[in-house]
Design an enzyme around this catalytic site. Structure first.
Site, mmCIF file in Angstrom:
data_model
loop_
_atom_site.group_PDB
_atom_site.id
_atom_site.type_symbol
_atom_site.label_atom_id
_atom_site.label_comp_id
_atom_site.label_asym_id
_atom_site.label_seq_id
_atom_site.Cartn_x
_atom_site.Cartn_y
_atom_site.Cartn_z
ATOM 1 N N SER A 156 6.716 4.219 1.723
ATOM 2 C CA SER A 156 6.072 5.090 2.698
ATOM 3 C C SER A 156 6.374 6.556 2.345
ATOM 4 C CB SER A 156 6.527 4.719 4.108
ATOM 5 O OG SER A 156 5.699 5.305 5.076
ATOM 6 N N ASP A 409 -2.368 -2.681 4.404
ATOM 7 C CA ASP A 409 -1.536 -1.593 4.921
ATOM 8 C C ASP A 409 -2.422 -0.409 5.315
ATOM 9 O OD1 ASP A 409 0.379 0.302 5.494
ATOM 10 O OD2 ASP A 409 0.977 0.608 3.400
ATOM 11 N N HIS A 434 2.778 -2.937 4.709
ATOM 12 C CA HIS A 434 3.467 -1.700 4.352
ATOM 13 C C HIS A 434 4.712 -1.961 3.502
ATOM 14 C CE1 HIS A 434 3.700 2.561 4.781
ATOM 15 N NE2 HIS A 434 4.813 2.580 5.480
#
Length: 485
Positions: A156, A409, A434
Site C-alpha cells: 500500500s 484490490d 490488498h
C-alpha cells in the site's frame, strides 16, 4: 550498536497485536534526525525498529527491509508473513522500520500534531531519508552486513515508499517489492471513479441483492436522519459511541459506512485475518449473507445494514459500541498523520460519478479539499508534487521494482498494471486483494496467489545473485545452499 536511548527489549512470539511475529526479534529505538535537509535544525526523535537475525548467516547474507507505512509497525510486522517465511530460505536479516509520526515514532512526542512547525516534518522525502540513514547505520553497526544486499518490501503506502526508495536511493538497495502501491493514483494520472468501481464490482460479484441493498441504503439513511427522532434511532440501532445530533454527524456517519465497505473490499482475503479487524475468510460473503432482500425499506433495510457491518466491526462480539468518528481503520492505521499527508503530497482522488456504483454520487472537488485542508491543518495540497518528484508514469529509467496488484484490490485502480521496462515487472494476481501476496501462506490460498509469490521469489533471488556477482563475493552459506528456490 545504534544510537539507543533505551535498553534493547527482546521478544519471542509476543506482540502488540494478536497475530504473533514468527521469530525472535529485537526492538531498537534509533535516534533519527527530524529534518534531514536543514542544517539549522538539530532536533532528533526516536524511531522504532524491529530487527530479527534469527536466520541471518552473518557473512554478507541479504537484509529484508520493510518500509513502514501509516500505522503501528507491529501491525505490518504481524501481517507480512511473506518476509518472515522467506527469511530462512534467503538466510536474511529482517527489519521493519516504523514511519515517522506513526505508532510510537513521534517527533516532539505528544506535541507531534500540535502545530505546523511540529508536524511539518511529516513527508515522503523525510521518511525515505529516515530509511536511507537507518540502512547505512545497520551496515555500520553490523560489520558482517557491510556487503549484504538489501531488498525493500512494502504494501500500500509502504509499497509506494519502497518503489520510490529504489528510484531515489538505488545504491542502497538491490530491488523493491512494491505490493498494491498506487503510485499512479494522483490527479491527471488516474480516473477518480476507479477505486469505488472496484469496490462495487467486488460486492456485486457476491450478490445482486447485497449490492442493491447497500445502494438503496444511502437515501434510506438520509430519510431516517432528517429529524431528531431519526438520528436517535440510528444512534441506538448502530450502538454508536457518540450519538448523531446534526446533519454534519449524519454525513460523517454515511462516510464511515462507505469507508467500511471500501476496507472490506481491500481485505476480502481467502483466509481468516486480523489486519484492520479480526475477520473470517471472505468476509464480504459473510456480510452479504445479511443482505438478501433489497426490497426492504428504510428501518428494516438499515437494521440489515447494521447486521452486515457488524461482521467487520464486531465479528468477535467484543465491541461495546461503534465509533463512526474514528478514521484510523480499526485504530491501527491513519489518524492525524494520514490526514496531514493527504493534505500535502498524498493527494489520492476518490469519487463516485457513475450511476451503477453502490455508493452515492459524489464528485472529487479539489477546491473543497483545499479549503478543508487549510481549515484543519493550515496547509494546501500540492496535488502534482508526487508526479514531479517521482515521475508518474515516466519510470522506465528505474530498475528492479516488482509492482504487484491484486485484481480485486480497489487500490489497483491507481497501481502500475503494465510492465514499463523489463526490470519493472507488473504482476497482476487474479482474484487477490490488498497486498495479499505479502501475507502469510494459508490453506485457502488460490493458485494465482501461490504462483505470484513464486515468481516474486525468483526475481528477488536474481537481484541478489547479480549483486554478489558484481561485488565478487558469495557468502559461504549462500553458496552451499544450491537449492534455495
Amino acid at each position: 550498536m545504534f544510537r539507543l536511548i533505551v535498553a534493547s527489549i527482546f521478544f519471542s512470539l509476543v506482540s502488540t497485536f494478536s497475530t504473533p511475529i514468527p521469530a525472535n526479534y529485537t526492538v531498537f529505538w534509533y535516534q533519527q534526525k527530524v529534518d534531514h535537509f536543514n542544517y539549522n535544525n538539530n532536533d532528533t526523535y526516536q524511531q522504532r525498529v524491529i530487527i530479527s537475525t534469527d536466520h541471518w548467516c552473518t557473512d554478507g547474507c541479504p537484509i529484508f527491509f520493510y518500509a513502514g507505512n501509516e500505522g503501528d509497525v507491529f501491525s505490518f510486522a504481524n501481517n507480512t508473513g511473506f518476509m518472515w517465511e522467506n527469511a530462512p530460505r534467503f538466510k536474511a536479516m529482517v527489519i521493519f522500520a516504523e514511519h515517522r509520526y506513526y505508532g510510537e515514532s513521534l517527533p516532539y512526542g505528544d506535541k507531534a500534531f500540535s502545530s505546523l512547525d511540529k508536524v511539518g516534518f511529516l513527508s515522503v522525502e523525510q521518511a525515505l531519508a529516515d530509511f536511507a540513514e537507518l540502512i547505512q547505520e545497520i551496515k555500520s553497526s553490523y560489520p558482517a552486513a557491510r556487503q549484504s544486499p538489501v531488498v525493500m518490501f512494502g504494501g500500500s503506502y509502504g509499497g509506494m515508499l519502497a518503489a520510490w526508495f529504489r528510484m531515489k536511493y538505488p545504491h542502497l538497495i538491490v530491488g523493491a517489492l512494491a505490493a498494491s502501491a498506487p503510485i499512479l493514483q494522483f490527479p491527471g494520472l488516474y480516473e477518480c471513479n476507479g477505486y469505488n468501481s472496484i469496490v462495487t464490482k467486488s460486492f456485486r460479484s457476491y450478490s445482486e441483492q447485497c449490492y442493491l441493498s447497500i445502494k438503496n441504503s444511502w437515501e434510506a439513511i438520509d430519510r431516517i436522519g432528517a429529524n431528531e427522532d431519526g438520528l436517535k434511532w440510528l444512534s441506538s440501532t448502530f450502538g454508536l459511541c457518540k450519538p448523531l445530533t446534526s446533519a454534519d454527524d449524519l454525513t460523517a456517519f454515511s462516510g464511515w459506512l462507505q469507508d467500511t465497505f471500501g476496507s472490506l473490499a481491500m481485505i476480502d482475503y481467502p483466509n481468516p485475518a486480523d489486519f484492520l479487524e479480526p475477520l473470517p475468510a471472505y468476509p464480504i460473503g459473510v456480510l452479504c449473507s445479511k443482505l438478501q432482500d433489497s426490497t426492504k425499506q428504510d428501518k428494516p433495510l438499515i437494521v440489515d445494514i447494521f447486521n452486515a457491518v457488524s461482521v467487520y466491526y464486531n465479528y468477535s462480539g467484543q465491541r461495546s459500541c461503534f465509533d463512526y468518528k474514528d478514521d484510523s481503520e480499526g485504530g491501527r492505521l491513519g489518524g492525524n498523520g494520514w490526514g496531514f499527508q493527504s493534505c500535502t503530497e498524498m493527494v489520492l482522488p476518490v469519487c463516485t460519478t457513475l450511476n451503477d456504483s453502490m455508493f452515492p454520487l459524489q464528485p472529487w472537488d479539489l477546491v473543497q479539499v483545499k479549503a478543508d485542508c487549510l481549515k484543519n491543518f493550515g496547509v494546501s495540497p500540492e496535488e502534482l508534487k508526487a508526479r514531479w518528484l517521482f515521475g508518474g508514469t515516466n519510470i522506465s529509467t528505474a530498475s528492479n521494482i516488482i509492482f504487484s496488484n491484486g485484481q480485486r484490490d480497489p487500490w489497483s485502480a491507481g497501481g502500475v498494471l503494465q510492465t514499463y521496462a523489463p526490470s519493472l515487472p507488473a504482476i497482476i494476481i487474479e482474484g487477490a486483494c490488498h497486498h495479499e501476496d505479502l501475507r502469510s501462506t494459508g490453506p485457502n490460498d488460490p493458485i494465482p496467489l501461490i504462483r505470484a509469490r513464486q515468481k516474486e521469489i525468483m526475481i528477488i533471488k536474481d537481484w541478489i545473485d547479480q549483486y554478489y556477482q558484481a561485488i565478487n563475493h558469495l557468502p559461504n552459506e549462500w553458496a552451499r545452499d544450491s537449492n534455495l528456490i
